[in-house]
Design a protein around this motif. Structure first.
Motif, short mmCIF file in Angstrom:
data_model
loop_
_atom_site.label_atom_id
_atom_site.label_comp_id
_atom_site.label_asym_id
_atom_site.label_seq_id
_atom_site.Cartn_x
_atom_site.Cartn_y
_atom_site.Cartn_z
N LEU A 147 -16.02 -13.56 12.47
CA LEU A 147 -17.01 -14.61 12.28
C LEU A 147 -17.45 -15.21 13.62
CD1 LEU A 147 -18.32 -16.51 10.14
CD2 LEU A 147 -16.32 -17.96 10.41
N TYR A 148 -16.46 -15.57 14.44
CA TYR A 148 -16.79 -16.15 15.74
C TYR A 148 -17.48 -15.13 16.63
CZ TYR A 148 -13.76 -19.93 14.18
OH TYR A 148 -13.21 -20.96 13.47
N ALA A 149 -17.02 -13.87 16.54
CA ALA A 149 -17.65 -12.82 17.36
C ALA A 149 -19.11 -12.66 16.97
CB ALA A 149 -16.89 -11.51 17.18
N ALA A 150 -19.39 -12.72 15.66
CA ALA A 150 -20.78 -12.57 15.21
C ALA A 150 -21.64 -13.73 15.73
CB ALA A 150 -20.82 -12.53 13.69
N ARG A 151 -21.07 -14.92 15.72
CA ARG A 151 -21.83 -16.07 16.25
C ARG A 151 -22.14 -15.88 17.73
NH1 ARG A 151 -18.11 -20.91 13.57
NH2 ARG A 151 -18.77 -20.58 11.41
N ARG A 152 -21.15 -15.38 18.47
CA ARG A 152 -21.36 -15.18 19.91
C ARG A 152 -22.38 -14.08 20.18
NH1 ARG A 152 -15.81 -15.54 19.75
NH2 ARG A 152 -15.53 -13.39 20.45
N THR A 153 -22.33 -13.02 19.35
CA THR A 153 -23.30 -11.94 19.53
C THR A 153 -24.72 -12.45 19.33
OG1 THR A 153 -21.69 -10.32 18.78
CG2 THR A 153 -24.01 -9.68 18.63
N ARG A 154 -24.89 -13.30 18.32
CA ARG A 154 -26.22 -13.85 18.04
C ARG A 154 -26.73 -14.65 19.24
NH1 ARG A 154 -27.09 -17.78 12.97
NH2 ARG A 154 -29.26 -18.29 13.50
N LEU A 155 -25.82 -15.44 19.82
CA LEU A 155 -26.22 -16.25 20.98
C LEU A 155 -26.51 -15.35 22.18
CD1 LEU A 155 -26.66 -19.01 22.24
CD2 LEU A 155 -24.25 -19.04 22.86
N ARG A 156 -25.66 -14.34 22.37
CA ARG A 156 -25.84 -13.43 23.50
C ARG A 156 -27.19 -12.73 23.40
NH1 ARG A 156 -20.90 -11.70 25.28
NH2 ARG A 156 -20.29 -11.52 23.09
N ASP A 157 -27.54 -12.29 22.19
CA ASP A 157 -28.83 -11.61 21.99
C ASP A 157 -29.97 -12.54 22.34
OD1 ASP A 157 -27.43 -9.47 21.14
OD2 ASP A 157 -27.88 -9.68 19.00
N ARG A 158 -29.84 -13.77 21.95
CA ARG A 158 -30.89 -14.73 22.22
C ARG A 158 -31.05 -14.97 23.72
NH1 ARG A 158 -33.58 -19.64 20.06
NH2 ARG A 158 -34.14 -20.52 22.09
N CYS A 159 -29.92 -15.08 24.42
CA CYS A 159 -29.97 -15.31 25.87
C CYS A 159 -30.57 -14.08 26.56
CB CYS A 159 -28.57 -15.58 26.42
SG CYS A 159 -27.95 -17.19 25.92
N ALA A 160 -30.15 -12.88 26.12
CA ALA A 160 -30.68 -11.66 26.73
C ALA A 160 -32.19 -11.62 26.56
CB ALA A 160 -30.03 -10.44 26.08
N LEU A 164 -27.03 -25.11 12.31
CA LEU A 164 -27.75 -25.86 11.29
C LEU A 164 -27.37 -25.42 9.87
CD1 LEU A 164 -29.89 -28.07 11.63
CD2 LEU A 164 -31.64 -26.33 11.45
N ILE A 165 -27.51 -24.14 9.60
CA ILE A 165 -27.18 -23.60 8.27
C ILE A 165 -25.71 -23.20 8.27
CG2 ILE A 165 -27.64 -21.73 6.64
CD1 ILE A 165 -30.52 -21.72 7.64
N LYS A 166 -24.96 -23.73 7.30
CA LYS A 166 -23.51 -23.50 7.29
C LYS A 166 -23.16 -22.30 6.43
CE LYS A 166 -23.13 -27.53 9.47
NZ LYS A 166 -24.31 -28.14 10.12
N ASP A 167 -22.10 -21.58 6.84
CA ASP A 167 -21.63 -20.46 6.02
C ASP A 167 -20.59 -20.99 5.01
OD1 ASP A 167 -19.07 -20.60 7.22
OD2 ASP A 167 -19.71 -19.26 8.83
N ASP A 168 -20.10 -20.06 4.18
CA ASP A 168 -19.20 -20.49 3.10
C ASP A 168 -17.94 -21.16 3.62
OD1 ASP A 168 -21.01 -19.51 1.35
OD2 ASP A 168 -19.91 -17.67 0.87
N ASP A 169 -17.37 -20.63 4.70
CA ASP A 169 -16.14 -21.22 5.24
C ASP A 169 -16.39 -22.66 5.71
OD1 ASP A 169 -14.29 -19.14 4.94
OD2 ASP A 169 -15.20 -18.07 6.62
N GLU A 170 -17.52 -22.86 6.33
CA GLU A 170 -17.84 -24.20 6.82
C GLU A 170 -18.01 -25.17 5.65
OE1 GLU A 170 -21.18 -22.65 9.47
OE2 GLU A 170 -20.24 -24.17 10.76
N ILE A 171 -18.71 -24.69 4.61
CA ILE A 171 -18.93 -25.57 3.46
C ILE A 171 -17.61 -25.85 2.74
CG2 ILE A 171 -20.11 -25.75 1.21
CD1 ILE A 171 -22.54 -24.41 2.55
N SER A 172 -16.70 -24.86 2.71
CA SER A 172 -15.37 -25.11 2.13
C SER A 172 -14.67 -26.23 2.88
CB SER A 172 -14.49 -23.87 2.24
OG SER A 172 -14.97 -22.88 1.41
N CYS A 173 -14.72 -26.20 4.20
CA CYS A 173 -14.08 -27.26 4.99
C CYS A 173 -14.70 -28.62 4.66
CB CYS A 173 -14.20 -26.97 6.49
SG CYS A 173 -13.16 -25.62 7.04
#
Lengths: 368, 368
Positions: free
Chosen positions: A4-17, A137-146
């Protein structure tokens, strides 16, 4: 969880690239936690160009409130006297061959930014802007569970308080007791400074508890929330002390309640944020309380207690599904007191049953 | 009191004028409070060129923890939807004819600084640097009085805890109880997050309380402090639970105590900050604990719990009379626990009796 964290970082990395940065340095604590699972005090995350590195100024403490870094994150603890993890991160990026480094200009001070420029003069510094906040902004299921668990804890703490004797106790004591109960029920801590406001203080947004004691006939308004694994929710309720509320109290309560319900019912994917604010505000303005309203009537919650989106007259943008927000109108009449009613909800489409109410403590006007 | 704040502002104004700035915009909360008596959340202070103005994003709450602005300060509450007091302050400075505005580059983010440049493009922005922090270093009598009261409250709260039953209670509960007692005795709140560390956690700097319960034979280390009228002090003590401390506990305690005493005794006007750190550190390093020490062994206190001077190996500068500092060496042995002893003292010349100890709770190794 690591994926999950890796996917978030990949998304950010793609955006920066895409904007020409080969590396990014994230320093805002909630953003660091979102991308790694952990935010030790003062830590910075270097994203690429080689491995992702979490640079810490001190060893991890293992405290649950700090979270735990995902397994694939390299954690580097700087020697105790080595200064700023942000500067060390920029240095590391340059050594790893980065040419452009995106930093969080809305978090770094001018002085720190200048220090980066001095230490790595050949690295071009760009602005990552609020890219991570936008991802959050948009939360995933784990975040909403917390958030659900945080709300459950919050309801429990508040429910127990309502069963105890209140008359004669000070705002400060009630606030400390609420915070103790949050922790008893499993919170990592309070999500924000607990607010207890009695009599003439009631209804004031973010009122900090004083030594005033609860008296018969008072309005009592409380605002609290649990922090569970970094996720923070919020509830606000107003009660009346004694057996029979006065007419003005019933009238004001009904008005704020109607406004809050209108705001809750307006929550749906695709609705403009300022439209939710408008319908919440409208009834209160019509009743002549326009001047007494705050700048917003709700806001997003998550890893921070006050994050995007804002529900305010000037807010841009629309709501999405899976965005948790508060709806929290309130009126405070100087010298007299007032009412605040605040819930945390998750925006959901009509087909899924509409907004999901996380804080379920009753909103009837209870006489305690 | 108003004259006191006016004198502080005059000193800063003179300094800014000497470096060519006709106005200054102060945004760091502790600095705003130092110069005006009050620091509402997010407020900014515009110093000259006309009247001094405290720009607030919301009405003053009147909460004691917020302080009260001096009588001669003009308070301007911005309309709720008008955004950043810093930007509004820069705009006001330009309207009042300022040509150069000194800002706190170590507090403003790059993004906010850029916003100023956009709103008032003709105003030259300079750096006020740490001018206010430098003024805050040496405390006046009123400030030291507040610190004395803060220390008295802290000693009382800790003393009461020591009289209660500790075995079986969790770190979290003890920390919450200490914070309640601070407030009971007149604190505006805790000066920092109260630390309670038991058994293997003991001796860890800034340990955040967990659900671990106090057990027989544990070391118990606590760190707490009161915030009184904005002034914050700090105490740290380590106790042993049960009747007879183990040999290793006595040995480690005596060592840290000796180091802490050496540090306290080294405090005098004119002494280099790093010299105080060196004598504190020396005994612990000789005993083989060098690798386990933190980056500093003490720091200044005042309107912030961690301010200049720092007592560390790389610290520049010398101590002055009337500078309050902590002396707080500690050793934590992973898996086993450790000892921290922390006092707040005011540096005084030999002729005045040497360093004034504010936190007077005993430093004998008590078995509780």
């Amino acid at each position: 969880m690591s994926e999950l964290y890796a996917a978030r970082r990949t998304r950010l990395r793609d955006r920066c690239a895409a904007t020409g940065s080969t590396a990014a340095l994230i320093s805002r604590p909630a953003n660091v936690r979102y991308l790694t699972g952990s935010a030790p005090a003062g830590a910075a995350l270097l994203l690429g160009p080689a491995a992702d590195v979490l640079l810490c100024g001190a060893p991890l403490t293992g405290d649950p409130s700090e979270g735990r870094p995902a397994d694939d994150i390299r954690v580097t603890v700087l020697p105790a006297r080595d200064g700023d993890p942000v500067v060390a991160g920029a240095d590391l990026a340059a050594q790893a061959g980065a040419t452009t480094l995106a930093v969080e200009e809305h978090h770094l001070t001018v002085a720190r930014h200048r220090a980066l420029g001095r230490v790595v003069p050949r690295l071009r510094l760009a602005d990552v802007a609020c890219a991570v906040e936008a991802q959050r902004l948009i939360k995933d299921d784990d975040e909403i569970s917390c958030l659900r668990i945080a709300a459950e804890i919050t309801d429990q703490a508040l429910g127990e308080l309502l069963e105890s004797i209140l008359v004669g106790r000070t705002e400060r004591h009630l606030a400390l007791e609420l915070e103790r109960r949050l922790v008893d029920h499993g919170a990592d801590g309070p999500a924000f400074a607990t607010s207890v406001a009695t009599g003439p203080h009631s209804g004031r947004p973010g009122h900090l508890p004083t030594d005033r004691r609860v008296e018969e006939g008072d309005f009592l308004s409380v605002g609290l929330g649990a922090n569970y694994r970094g996720y923070r929710c919020e509830i606000g309720r107003t009660f009346v002390i004694g057996t029979t509320p006065a007419d003005w109290q019933i009238e004001l309560y009904d008005l704020v309640f109607a406004a809050q319900r209108a705001g809750r019912e307006a929550l749906a994917p695709g609705v403009e944020c300022r439209e939710v604010d408008r319908v919440t505000r409208h009834l209160l303005e019509s009743a002549g309380h326009g001047e007494r309203l705050g700048p917003w009537t709700g806001h997003g919650v998550g890893l921070e207690i006050d994050e995007d989106p804002q529900l305010s007259p000037a807010a841009m943008g629309k709501l999405d599904a899976c965005v948790p927000v508060t709806v929290e109108p309130g009126v405070h009449i100087p010298g007299r007191g007032g009412v605040r009613i605040d819930d945390t909800l998750v925006v959901r489409p009509e087909a899924d049953g509409g907004p999901e109410l996380l804080t379920i403590t009753t909103k009837e006007l209870l006489a305690l």
